[in-house]
Structures are given as structure tokens and as C-alpha cells.
Design a protein around this motif. Sequence first.
Motif, PDB file in Angstrom:
ATOM      1  N   UNK A 159       0.812  -1.221   0.000  1.00 53.33           N
ATOM      2  CA  UNK A 159       0.000   0.000   0.000  1.00 53.33           C
ATOM      3  C   UNK A 159       0.837   1.259   0.000  1.00 53.33           C
ATOM      4  N   UNK A 160       2.023   1.199   0.633  1.00 54.92           N
ATOM      5  CA  UNK A 160       2.876   2.394   0.648  1.00 54.92           C
ATOM      6  C   UNK A 160       3.263   2.776  -0.775  1.00 54.92           C
ATOM      7  N   UNK A 161       3.689   1.744  -1.543  1.00 54.23           N
ATOM      8  CA  UNK A 161       4.055   2.020  -2.930  1.00 54.23           C
ATOM      9  C   UNK A 161       2.878   2.648  -3.673  1.00 54.23           C
ATOM     10  N   UNK A 162       1.694   2.140  -3.377  1.00 56.25           N
ATOM     11  CA  UNK A 162       0.485   2.652  -4.004  1.00 56.25           C
ATOM     12  C   UNK A 162       0.333   4.150  -3.758  1.00 56.25           C
ATOM     13  N   UNK A 163       0.449   4.537  -2.490  1.00 60.47           N
ATOM     14  CA  UNK A 163       0.248   5.968  -2.199  1.00 60.47           C
ATOM     15  C   UNK A 163       1.361   6.834  -2.774  1.00 60.47           C
ATOM     16  N   UNK A 164       2.574   6.263  -2.785  1.00 57.72           N
ATOM     17  CA  UNK A 164       3.692   7.038  -3.348  1.00 57.72           C
ATOM     18  C   UNK A 164       3.429   7.329  -4.827  1.00 57.72           C
ATOM     19  N   UNK A 165       3.129   6.263  -5.565  1.00 58.03           N
ATOM     20  CA  UNK A 165       2.933   6.448  -7.002  1.00 58.03           C
ATOM     21  C   UNK A 165       1.746   7.362  -7.273  1.00 58.03           C
ATOM     22  N   UNK A 166       0.757   7.216  -6.451  1.00 53.80           N
ATOM     23  CA  UNK A 166      -0.411   8.069  -6.583  1.00 53.80           C
ATOM     24  C   UNK A 166      -0.027   9.544  -6.467  1.00 53.80           C
ATOM     25  N   UNK A 167       0.763   9.833  -5.439  1.00 53.48           N
ATOM     26  CA  UNK A 167       1.150  11.230  -5.218  1.00 53.48           C
ATOM     27  C   UNK A 167       2.001  11.742  -6.375  1.00 53.48           C
ATOM     28  N   UNK A 168       2.913  10.881  -6.869  1.00 55.22           N
ATOM     29  CA  UNK A 168       3.745  11.334  -7.996  1.00 55.22           C
ATOM     30  C   UNK A 168       2.858  11.609  -9.212  1.00 55.22           C
ATOM     31  N   UNK A 169       1.884  10.710  -9.417  1.00 54.60           N
ATOM     32  CA  UNK A 169       1.000  10.896 -10.566  1.00 54.60           C
ATOM     33  C   UNK A 169       0.264  12.232 -10.453  1.00 54.60           C
ATOM     34  N   UNK A 170      -0.215  12.566  -9.243  1.00 53.90           N
ATOM     35  CA  UNK A 170      -0.927  13.837  -9.080  1.00 53.90           C
ATOM     36  C   UNK A 170      -0.001  15.014  -9.341  1.00 53.90           C
ATOM     37  N   UNK A 171       1.244  14.877  -8.850  1.00 54.31           N
ATOM     38  CA  UNK A 171       2.203  15.949  -9.094  1.00 54.31           C
ATOM     39  C   UNK A 171       2.391  16.167 -10.590  1.00 54.31           C
ATOM     40  N   UNK A 172       2.445  15.054 -11.341  1.00 59.16           N
ATOM     41  CA  UNK A 172       2.654  15.244 -12.778  1.00 59.16           C
ATOM     42  C   UNK A 172       1.382  15.775 -13.446  1.00 59.16           C
ATOM     43  N   UNK A 173       0.205  15.454 -12.865  1.00 59.78           N
ATOM     44  CA  UNK A 173      -1.020  16.048 -13.408  1.00 59.78           C
ATOM     45  C   UNK A 173      -0.970  17.564 -13.258  1.00 59.78           C
ATOM     46  N   UNK A 174      -0.495  18.007 -12.100  1.00 59.52           N
ATOM     47  CA  UNK A 174      -0.370  19.452 -11.887  1.00 59.52           C
ATOM     48  C   UNK A 174       0.618  20.029 -12.905  1.00 59.52           C
ATOM     49  N   UNK A 175       1.720  19.294 -13.106  1.00 57.34           N
ATOM     50  CA  UNK A 175       2.710  19.752 -14.086  1.00 57.34           C
ATOM     51  C   UNK A 175       2.106  19.866 -15.469  1.00 57.34           C
ATOM     52  N   UNK A 176       1.300  18.857 -15.841  1.00 62.15           N
ATOM     53  CA  UNK A 176       0.692  18.890 -17.169  1.00 62.15           C
ATOM     54  C   UNK A 176      -0.260  20.071 -17.281  1.00 62.15           C
ATOM     55  N   UNK A 177      -1.046  20.306 -16.216  1.00 65.73           N
ATOM     56  CA  UNK A 177      -2.055  21.358 -16.363  1.00 65.73           C
ATOM     57  C   UNK A 177      -1.431  22.741 -16.453  1.00 65.73           C
ATOM     58  N   UNK A 178      -0.282  22.925 -15.819  1.00 67.59           N
ATOM     59  CA  UNK A 178       0.311  24.270 -15.876  1.00 67.59           C
ATOM     60  C   UNK A 178       1.402  24.378 -16.939  1.00 67.59           C
ATOM     61  N   UNK A 179       1.638  23.299 -17.697  1.00 64.03           N
ATOM     62  CA  UNK A 179       2.736  23.327 -18.657  1.00 64.03           C
ATOM     63  C   UNK A 179       2.582  24.499 -19.613  1.00 64.03           C
ATOM     64  N   UNK A 180       3.657  25.237 -19.781  1.00 64.44           N
ATOM     65  CA  UNK A 180       3.600  26.412 -20.645  1.00 64.44           C
ATOM     66  C   UNK A 180       4.177  26.136 -22.025  1.00 64.44           C
ATOM     67  N   UNK A 181       4.809  24.983 -22.192  1.00 71.20           N
ATOM     68  CA  UNK A 181       5.267  24.630 -23.524  1.00 71.20           C
ATOM     69  C   UNK A 181       5.183  23.118 -23.707  1.00 71.20           C
ATOM     70  N   UNK A 182       5.363  22.700 -24.928  1.00 68.16           N
ATOM     71  CA  UNK A 182       5.203  21.285 -25.242  1.00 68.16           C
ATOM     72  C   UNK A 182       6.207  20.405 -24.516  1.00 68.16           C
ATOM     73  N   UNK A 183       7.409  20.935 -24.345  1.00 69.10           N
ATOM     74  CA  UNK A 183       8.444  20.138 -23.709  1.00 69.10           C
ATOM     75  C   UNK A 183       8.064  19.807 -22.264  1.00 69.10           C
ATOM     76  N   UNK A 184       7.621  20.833 -21.549  1.00 72.48           N
ATOM     77  CA  UNK A 184       7.193  20.617 -20.166  1.00 72.48           C
ATOM     78  C   UNK A 184       6.033  19.630 -20.129  1.00 72.48           C
ATOM     79  N   UNK A 185       5.118  19.829 -21.055  1.00 68.42           N
ATOM     80  CA  UNK A 185       3.975  18.924 -21.137  1.00 68.42           C
ATOM     81  C   UNK A 185       4.457  17.492 -21.333  1.00 68.42           C
ATOM     82  N   UNK A 186       5.416  17.330 -22.236  1.00 70.21           N
ATOM     83  CA  UNK A 186       5.905  15.999 -22.560  1.00 70.21           C
ATOM     84  C   UNK A 186       6.573  15.334 -21.350  1.00 70.21           C
ATOM     85  N   UNK A 187       7.380  16.124 -20.648  1.00 73.42           N
ATOM     86  CA  UNK A 187       8.060  15.562 -19.479  1.00 73.42           C
ATOM     87  C   UNK A 187       7.046  15.011 -18.487  1.00 73.42           C
TER      88      UNK A 187
END
Lengths: 331, 141, 493, 493
Positions: D110-138
Motif C-alpha cells: 500500500x505504501x508504494x500505491x500511495x507514493x505512485x499516486x502522489x507522484x502521478x498527481x504531481x505530474x497532473x499538476x505539471x501537465x495542467x500548468x505546462x507552458x510549452x510542449x516540452x514541459x507537457x511531454x516531461x
Amino acid sequence: METLIDIVLLSFLVLTALAVAKMHDLFAVVMLSGIYSLLTASLFLDLDAVDVAFTEASVGAGISTLLMLASLKLVGRYETRTRYRPMLALGVVLATGALLIYGTLDMPHFGSADAPVHQHVAPRYLNDSMGEVGVPNVVTSVLASYRGYDTLGETLVVFTAGIGVISLLRVSRRTKQQEMQKVPADMQQQIILRVVVKWLLPLILIFALYVQFHGDYGPGGGFQAGVIFAAGIILYTMLFGLSNASRVFPPKLLELLAALGVLLYGGVGIVCMLLGGNFLDYNSLRHDPVHGQHLGILLVELGVGLTVAAVMITIFFKFTWRTVKHKYLEK
Amino acid sequence: MNIIGLYNYWIVVVLMMIGFYVVIAHENLIKKLVGVSIFQTSVFFFYISMGKISGATPPILDDHYQLYSNPLPHVLILTAIVVGIATTALGLALVVRIQEAYGSIEEHEIQDQDTQDQMESRLEAYGFRKKHVLSVQNLDE
Amino acid sequence: MIDHLPILQVIVPLLGAPLCLIVRSPRAVGLFALLTSTITFLVSCLLLQQVLLHGTIAYELGGWAAPWGIEYRIDYLNSYLLLLVSAMGAIVLVASQTSIDRELPRSRHMLFYTAYLLCLTGLLGILCTGDAFNVFVFLEISALSSYTLIALGNDRRALTASYQYLIMGTIGATFIIIGVGLMYMMTGTLNMYDLAQRLPEVHNSKTVLSAIGFFIVGVCLKLALFPLHLWLPNAYAFAPSIATAFLAATSTKVAVYVLIRFIFSVVGPEFANTVLPLQEIFVVLGISGIFATSISAIYQLNIKRLFAYSSVAQIGYMILALAIGTPLGLTATLLHLFNHALMKAALFLAIGAVVYRVGSSQLSHFAGLGRQMPWTMAALVAGGLSLIGVPLTVGFVSKWYLVLALLENGWWPLTVLVLFSSLLAVIYVWRIVEWVYFASPRIFIEEVKDPPLSQLVPIYVLVFANFYFGIDTSLTVGVSKRAAEALFGGIFL
Amino acid sequence: MTAETLLLLTILVPLGAVIGIVALGHSPNLREAVSLTASLVLIYLTVSLYKITGAGAAVSWEGLHILPGLVLFFSIEPLGMLFSLIGSFLWLITTIYSIGYMRGHQEKNQTRFYICFAIAISSVMGISYAGNLFTLFIFYEILTLSTYPLVTHAGTEKAKLGGRVYLGILLTTSILFLLLAIIGTWYIAGTVDFHPGGIFDQSHTLAAAVLLPLYVFGIGKAAIMPFHRWLPAAMVAPTPVSALLHAVAVVKAGVFSVLKICTYIFGFDMLNRLPTTNFLLYLAGASVIIASLVAMKQDNLKARLAYSTVSQLSYITVGALLANSAGALGGAMHIGMHAFGKITLFFCAGAIMVATHKTEISDMRGLGRRMPVTMTAFFIGSLSIIGLPPCGGTWSKWYLMIGTIEADKLILMVVLMVSSLLNIAYLLPIPIKGFLYPDPDDKKGLRQVKEAPLPSLVALSLTSVGCIVLFIYPQPLYELGTYFLEAAGVHGR
């Protein structure tokens, strides 16, 4: 006359090479390859490359054949006739050959004095080396001074080979101690040889020293001297047994000497640097540049000789110990 | 002198190719090394040939002579010979060890054994036990 | 002493090697070798700094001027690679202090370290020198010592691998001297820069053409260009892990350097491309090598061998980038040279850590290690991601440049192929990930845990570098670009 | 706190949570407290950002200049704001739900589950605020990689297989098409920044026509056919993951990217000129219908929902490709509406699984009596997906329809309508069976209410209420949608 010798020797060479390719008795193959080297050495002599001829004779015909024979003793004498896949090989070889022949078409002809090789770089060695280095044998002055760094590399190659052979053929001390006393020399029963060699050995070693220190004036130098010295010791080993020989030259001493040779060569370079010159700039060793060159060449040749002799003896010892080990294992 | 023109070089090429053929077509490991040394020696010969000037003497300076052959190829080949013997020595040591480890120095026999090893490790990957292989290394140390 | 930096770069490990035989004690030899390689690394840092400040540095060995004596010539290209090679040499040695205990008997440590330093010397010597024949000499030093390093491996196949490498390597070296000899024959000189000036006069001669042919084939044997790569997979698979890490990170890179140096500084790019169909050959061999060897990698059961095949594939990328024949393409080659060394060193050290704990590099032995060796496996995955070319890793940067260079030439189909080939990397990396994280462990013993810090630290230094140089590319891209422009702009800087 | 700090914090807070989760992994209560706190903080942050940007402030942040053009660049625009609001809000709810589900289902790691979950949310935030394609891609790639362990969570052979398909398709498309398209864009337009009205000019029409399909197919997460296979394959994951993947993070990141690229990279004018737009539009339309038809044949509840998602995602793609304001507005709103509807449905599917271990629809007869709350919520969710009042889905579908009319593409309107009918046909039978059929296991007539654990129940009630609220009060979504149109430089209505 030269041409005739040339043609005859070259034909011999081709025949020997073909025989090597054809034969399946490895003993014969090795002997033929020794002959091949000897023929090449004669040709080198004919082509004015005295130093090279000297080296090829001692290395190609001597040490190399010896090592091959030593390993044949361990691996068996006959090549099994097996399914070759010669077509692909033949294709590759013919393509390579064709490229080379194509390359020869624009070459300056053999022996012509106006070839580019003789116009650039080399003339300076012939004309100025006497004044700059002060050694009559131009090969020595180029080898040890102008291109002294290559020779350092060459010494290191020998050293590397030594390290490689030691790490591959190392025999544990236990085996050695148990077997040391019981191993008879290969040619122990050859009494006449033993007597002759007892007299000959000092001469061989003295000749080695002559070659070592006379390299400035005639053909020879550290490398050839090292090989001859090693050959003397090897001869002794064959007749009087490994145990006797390694009492004179214990493995550790040999390793140390090999290392020292390289260090001596490199050290000379470092000293030159500390004295204000570039690396291996012997001019800075003494006030008079030519004296400096003499000293430098003497020292680096000594380094080469040390390493080469030590490594060659070590390699031979390792192969011989391996034979001993095999006998031990058979029992 | 020009009659032979390039003859010398052509012979050298033939020699090289014989050596090269022995290296790649033969299966005996010792014979391959002999091939290598023939191949290399022929290359040395090629270098020395280009340094020769007709009617010249060896490059050891003396007042009696004017024309000397080119010393530079000699120096290079001295180095190359040393490299050659170093390679041969190392190669022979390897051959000796291979003979001890495989009991053969024929390439295809070694390959057969290697294939078998590989089969075993493949089986092992799927849960079978590997047969114990006695290595010479154990005896050494 | 600053003036002597070029020679110190080589002479420090050169003298360190024989000194190892005098030090003798296994532990002390390891530390001594580490000290030597660290000094070498520091020298290379200073050297790079000097080159960036003052441009090309020439050093006359023995005090003899260039075409008569041997010259060291350090420009952007080789100072950059010197830094890489000596850094790898030092970092890998940190890990070797413990790793080697498991794979080699103590009596051979001294020999191992000596051979290691000799190999380092050889590689650095090749990089420094400006003399064509000197390249051959140092090439042989590095080759002979690599044969030794490989033969020290535990498996008996290490011996045959080493022998095979010896034969192929010697053929390669002989081809190189044939090439050098033919060029010398036509120009009378061995100095690379002198050659570059004199070759144009005889450019059209058949002799020079075949000289170029021989030299390039010889170097390609050394750098394991597909299909001349057959010696490499076994050599990397059965050598001691430390040796594999070092060789994979450096030796083929140096061979690529020789190729670049020869094509650009000696022959000249225009000539090489107009007279010989080099571009076509390299493109075909590069791309087919990438695919053939990546696919082979997928089927490997031994991880060392798997990554060995992947190394050959990566060489394909470098050669492909080189074949583009533009400054941008050359930049991509140089970048990938550096970046690939970082990835492979990290990967092979991580595998070395597994061998240290588990005693094998078979894929099946990695089962369940994700739980038992979490840090090592994380590093392995990070290295794998970098190999795939995930953004923020170095792999992405080099792939970006490669694709950009391909697009610049309008080579769309190749671009697609290159991107497609990254997917093959995904497959072979992911096979490992599945074993590591989703298979149940084979061995339930306490000893299977992360390796000691002396191994973990170098691994993580490299992993960090993989990300750092993927984010801050000013050094790698900056130097590669300058080197590429210099090589295209002219030979004499 | 400045707006820039807020922006970075939205990305860093979930990552910070990772550290907390790792540190407190041994104590489940504390670990989940960290997750909950982090999600609350995240909501606070996004709402504050919403207020700031709603007041008209432009917020952006730039850093990590990797290569020229490759800069990590965040910039908030309304569509991203909308996505991040939905993402952060649903993270909270999913976390609540997972606490019940994971414990009720006694999952491992379950710990791994929550960790990956949090990372995924962080990248969702990154995607939503991405100002260029490169950031979006990362962040797009980080999202793929961080959700992979979630998909294969069970570690079974089937999970591994599902993971392979998941990773295979997403990485293949992203590397092969998306990356190529990004590099191509950089090469052609000289920039990869998002720009109102697009970055291509007239002369780039031909190149843009090639790039558009590369983008649409490259964003595999948008699951347009034929690259949709990963979505059903990912159904092996635990249900909270499916909920996150199929309602919030992964698929929405996909369609969000499509929408954003269509408006900010191409621009509507350019899209209307491109010959490939129509082709893609009809392909998306075909996706809508075919996926709905396939969904009807699925008996496994999660699989049916997955195909339904494929179909609904293509609605948004259609909206983006219609290239008019109503279509874009509908698409943007549908991101939110569908998120609430589908997450409710998945929550319900998970609740049923935890409470009764049933996964097949044919087994669910009479379930409504045992799980009234769950089934009611399922009903509401279904209505929202179908697009019937009183649920939020009504509005988005409304605008999408208008979009098709405006674009004069009546066939597409028919497609959307037929698909709605199909939605009814495959979604409504489930609550109908649940409520109106007798329970075959319940022969004795003991109507025992046995719902899922309380946190799960709370979560699914919240989202179903959300569906209704969004019908009555769709203003926030609508406003953000119109701001988005303004920001994108479209003033159609």
C-alpha cells in the motif's frame, strides 16, 4: 645481385606461408613460421634494416617460436581436420587483397629515391641527428630520442603482455613448493649440451650487454639485448631445470625488474621535466645537449633492456610452470 | 632496378593475404596465432620495403657512405615487432588456459561446449539446477 | 607544471601501473590505483579548463618539433573525452575496492589494478596524441590490457571471449597500421596535422583511398560497429563487473574518437564524403546495427550480455549521427558519446553490485531484487530510463540532438526509425523491471541486500550525473558544439 | 506567498507528500493522514491560484534551461486551471475512497500505491500548468511511468501483461509520434511554447497537416482508436487506480493535451485549413460509436466502463477538432463533467467488488437492495455520462452538439446522439438489474444492507452529489471554459 636475392627469398617466403596454411602438424607449422621469420629477417638485412633484422631474428625466429613450442607441449600437436567454411573467409581475404593491390597502383616504385617518404621528415634525421643527438646509428637516435615516446609505449606494451601472461598462467605457491624439487629439466640428459652451455652462457650474457651498450654505434639496443639476455637464461633453464633458474630469478624479483625498467624510462622523462625541459627532453639533463642526449639514451635503453629481459624470462617461466602443474595434476 | 617496380609490394600483399586467410579460416587457435604473426610480419615487410633506397646503406652514419635508407620505417617496425610478440605471448597464454578449461583448442568444439553451457543457463533460468562445472581456476588458488 | 598538463595526463597512470607491482599488498594496491586515477581525473579537469581558456594546447615530447618528434595536441574534442575517460576511470575504481573481492582471488588484485591502470593509460594516450603511429602503440597498450582484464573473469567463456577479442583486435590494429603505412608512404609524415596538410596534394591517388579504407575498417573493428561487433557481447558479459563497467564506459568511446579524429582532422570531412560512400555505408550499418543488436538484446538471459548488445546499438546511434555529416550531427555523436558512458557505467556498476551480493548476472537471479536491494535496483531502473531516453535524463538530450540533426537534413524516415528503436530499448529494459519487481525472490537470505556504500556511492554519483547532465547541459552541449564547429571549421585552431 | 510560489507548490506538495509517505510507511494511519493532508493543502493551493488568476493575473514560472527551446516553463491559463482544480479535488476524494478500498480489499504494497499516486498527481499538476510542449511531454511521461506500478499493482501474471500493454502503447505512441511531432514543431516553428492562436503561420500549412495526426495519435492517453487498447488492459489495476486513471489523471491528461495543442499550437484558423482535420474528426466520431458498441458487449463491469471512457474521450477530441468556440467549450466542460460521472461509476464498481467480490454485470441482479447507496450513485453517474438532466453531463454534451452544428457537420451530431442512446443501452441496465431484479443469492428474502467501507461510501456519495450540483450550478466550469476561449484568442460567440 640484390634483386636476385630479393626474388629468391620472396619466393621462399610465399612457399613457406603456403606450407603453413596447408599443414596440420602444428609442430611443423610452428617451425615453418620460425623459418618464415628468419627469411624475413634476411630480407630485412637485404633492405638495409639491420636493426629490424636483428630483432626479427631474435623475436620472430627465437622467442616467438620457443613460446609456441612451449604451448604446443601443453595443448597437443595436431590440428583436427574440420569442416572449414572457407568461402566467406576467402571472400573477405580476396576483397582485402584487391583493395591493397588497388592501393599499390599509385605507389612510388620500390627503391626509388624520390619517393615522398624520403623527402619529408626522414632527411632531417639523416642530416642533423649527428649534430643534435650525436649517435651514429640513426635508428637508435630516432628510436630513443626523436620518437622516444613511442619506445616508452613499446616498453609498456611488453610490460602489459607480461602482466597478462602472469595473470593468466599463475600457479599457486603450494603447487610450486611441492613440485619444485622433483621436476627434471627438459633436456637434462643432454650432457654435451650442458657442458657446452656452461661455457657459452657467460658469453651470451656478455654479448647481451654488448648489444645493450653498443646500440649507439651498431645495430642493437635495449630491446635486442633484453631478448638475448632472456634467451641465455632460457637456455640455462632448459638444461638445468626451472628450480635452479628460479632460484636465481624468483618471480617477485622479475616482476620488480620489469616494473623498474618502465619506471626508469618514465623517470628519465620526469627528471627532464623537473630540469626544465619537456618530457623526455634529454637536452636538459646536461649542460651540453649532446651529452644530455647520450645520457638519456643510455638510461632509457637500459630501462627497455631491463623490462624486456625480465618480462621474457617471466613469460617463459610461466609457461614452464604450467607444464609442471600439468604433470602434477596427471599424478 | 625498376623491373620489379611494384613486384615487391605485390608479393607482400600475397603474403598478407595468406596470413589473413589462416587467421579467419582456420579453427585451431594456435594456427590462428601463427596466421596473425605471418600477417603482421608481412606488414612489417611492407614498411621496410618503402624505406629502401636502391644502392643505399643501412642508416648508421659513416664517412664512407653518402646514401642511407630511410630509418623511420625501421624504428616503427621495431616497435611493431615488439607489439607483435607481446600479442602472441598473451594469445598463447590464453590458448593454454582454454585448453585447460575446455580440453580442446578447436574453435567449433569450444563453441559446442559453450552452446551447451548456454542451454544449461537457459534451463536454469526456468528453474532447473545447473550442473557443477569444475574450473581450473579452483585448482590454482 | 601547468605547461606539462598534457603529458601528466598520460604519464601519471603510466607510472602508476608499474608502481602497483612494487606496492603489492591487495588492499593498498586498490587504494593506490584509486589515488592515481583521481590525480589523473584532476589533471583532466585542469586541462579542460586550460583548453576552454586558451584554445588548443600543443606539447612537444622530447622537445622535438612536430613532424620530427611526437606531439600531443589537446583541443576541445580530446580534452572533453579525456575528462570523460579519466572521470570514469576514477569513479569505477571507487566501486572496485569492495566489488573485486567477490570476483577475483586476492592474489590477482595487484594484477587486476595494474592492468586497469595500463588500460587507462592506453586510452588516455590515444586521446592525447597527435601522431598517427603513436595512436597504434597506445591502442595496443589498451587492447592488451583489456584482453587481460576480460580474461580475469570467472567463467571459462571469459577466456574464449578474450581470445576472440584478441584476434579481432589484432586484425583491427594491423589494418590500422596498414592504413597509416600507406598514408606515410604518400606523404612522408606521421603527424596528424602535418598529414592533413599534405594529404590534399595526393588526394586522388589510389593509395590514399585504400589507406583511408583500411584505417576506417580497422577502427570500426575496434569500436564494434555492426557487423564487426561479434567480439563485444561475450567480452563484456564474462569480464569481471568492474572491468565491464570501465570498458563499456570508455574503450569503444575512444575508438569512436579515433574515427572522428581521423575523418575530420586528418582526411577532412568533405573529402571523406565525396570520394568514399562513407555516408551511405555508415547510415546503413548504423541503422541496421541499432535494430539487429537491440533485438538481440531483448532475447538475452544474462543482463551483462543484454547491455553489451545495447552498447553495440548505441554505437550505431553515434555512427548514424556521425554519418549525417553536419556540425549538428557531430554534436549529437559527441553528446551521445559522453551520455552513453554515464548510463552504461551506472548500469554495469549496479549489475556489479548484484553480482557482489547474488553472485550472478543471470536475469533469473534478479527476481524479486526490487525488495531486497531497493537502492541498487532503483539505480538500475534510472539507468535504464536514461538509456530509453526519458526526458530529464541524458539519454533524452542526446536523442533530441540526433533527431534534430536528422530533421535538419530532411531525413524523416530515419527519424521515425530512430524513435522506433527507442521502443526496443523500452522492451529490454522493461523485461528487467518485471523480473526485478514482479517476480518472487529466489534466495531468502539476509546477505542479499544493498551493497556497501563504497559501491552505492559511485553508482549514485553516476545516476545523479545522468540526471544532472540531462538538465544542465551547458557543459556537455557547450563543449560538444564547440568541438564540432572547430572540427568543421578547420583543422588548426 | 506570491502566485509563482503557489504554482510551484502545487507541483511540489504532492512530491513532498511522497517523502512523508515513505517516512511513515510503517504506520498506515499516519501514512494516509499525510496523503489526506497533502490533498487538502493542494485544494487550498489550486483554489487560491484560481482566485488570483480569476482576477486577471498572469502567472508563470520558468527554469531549467536544458537546451535552447527546451525550458521547463509553467504558465497558468484557464483550461489548465480547470484541469488542476478537477485533479486536486478528485485526488482528495480518491484518497478517501482508497483508504476504505485498499484496507477492505487487504491489498499489499500500500505504501508504494500511495507514493505512485502522489507522484502521478504531481505530474497532473505539471501537465495542467505546462507552458510549452516540452514541459507537457516531461510530465506526460512521468505520469505514464508513475502509473505503471499502479496498474501492475497486483503483481500477477495478468497484471504484468496488462502493464506491458499499458506501457507499450503509451510509450510507443508518445515516443514515436508525440516526441517526433514536438521535435518537428520546434524545427518548423522555432518554438514549442503555447501561444494564443497557435504558433504556425500560413506557410507551415503542409507541415502542420502532417503534425496534427502525429499529435492526436501521439497522445495515446486520449485513447483514440486504434490506440485505445491500453485502457481496457489497465483494468487489472485496483479500482481506485482505475478511478484515478479513467476519470482524472491519465485519460484527462490526454484529452486535455489534445485540446490544448489544438488551440494553442495550431489555432482554430489553422485547424480549419488543414486537410487532415476532417479525417481525424471522423476517426474520433468512429471511435465514439465503435467503443460504445464494444462496451455493450462487455460483461465485466470495469471493462464496460473502460470502453465507455474510450467513447467519451473521443467526444472531447471531437470537440477540440471541431475548431469552433462551442466545440472547444463543450470539450473543456466535458473534461470536468465526465470526470465526476465516470469516477462515480468506478467508485461504485470498486465498492461492489469490496462488498460482494462481484465483477461481472450478469451477477449483479438485485444488488440495489443490498447496496442502495452505491446503486443510486451509480444511477446518477450513468445519467451524467449519458447527458440527461439533472446531471452535469447535459451541459457539455449540449455545447458539443452546438459545435457540430456550427461546424456544419451534421453527421457528427447524429453520431453523438446515437452514442448517447448507446450509453443508455449499456449503462442503465445495471441499476435497473440492481433495483428491479430479485437477488438470486437472497432466496430467503433476508434483505441485509451490506455496503462498502464507510470512506468509500462517503467518496462515491460526494462525487454523485457533485454530478447533480454541476447541473444546477455549472458556472465555474462554464466561466473557465469561456475564459479559456478568450485566452486562446477565440471570440466566436
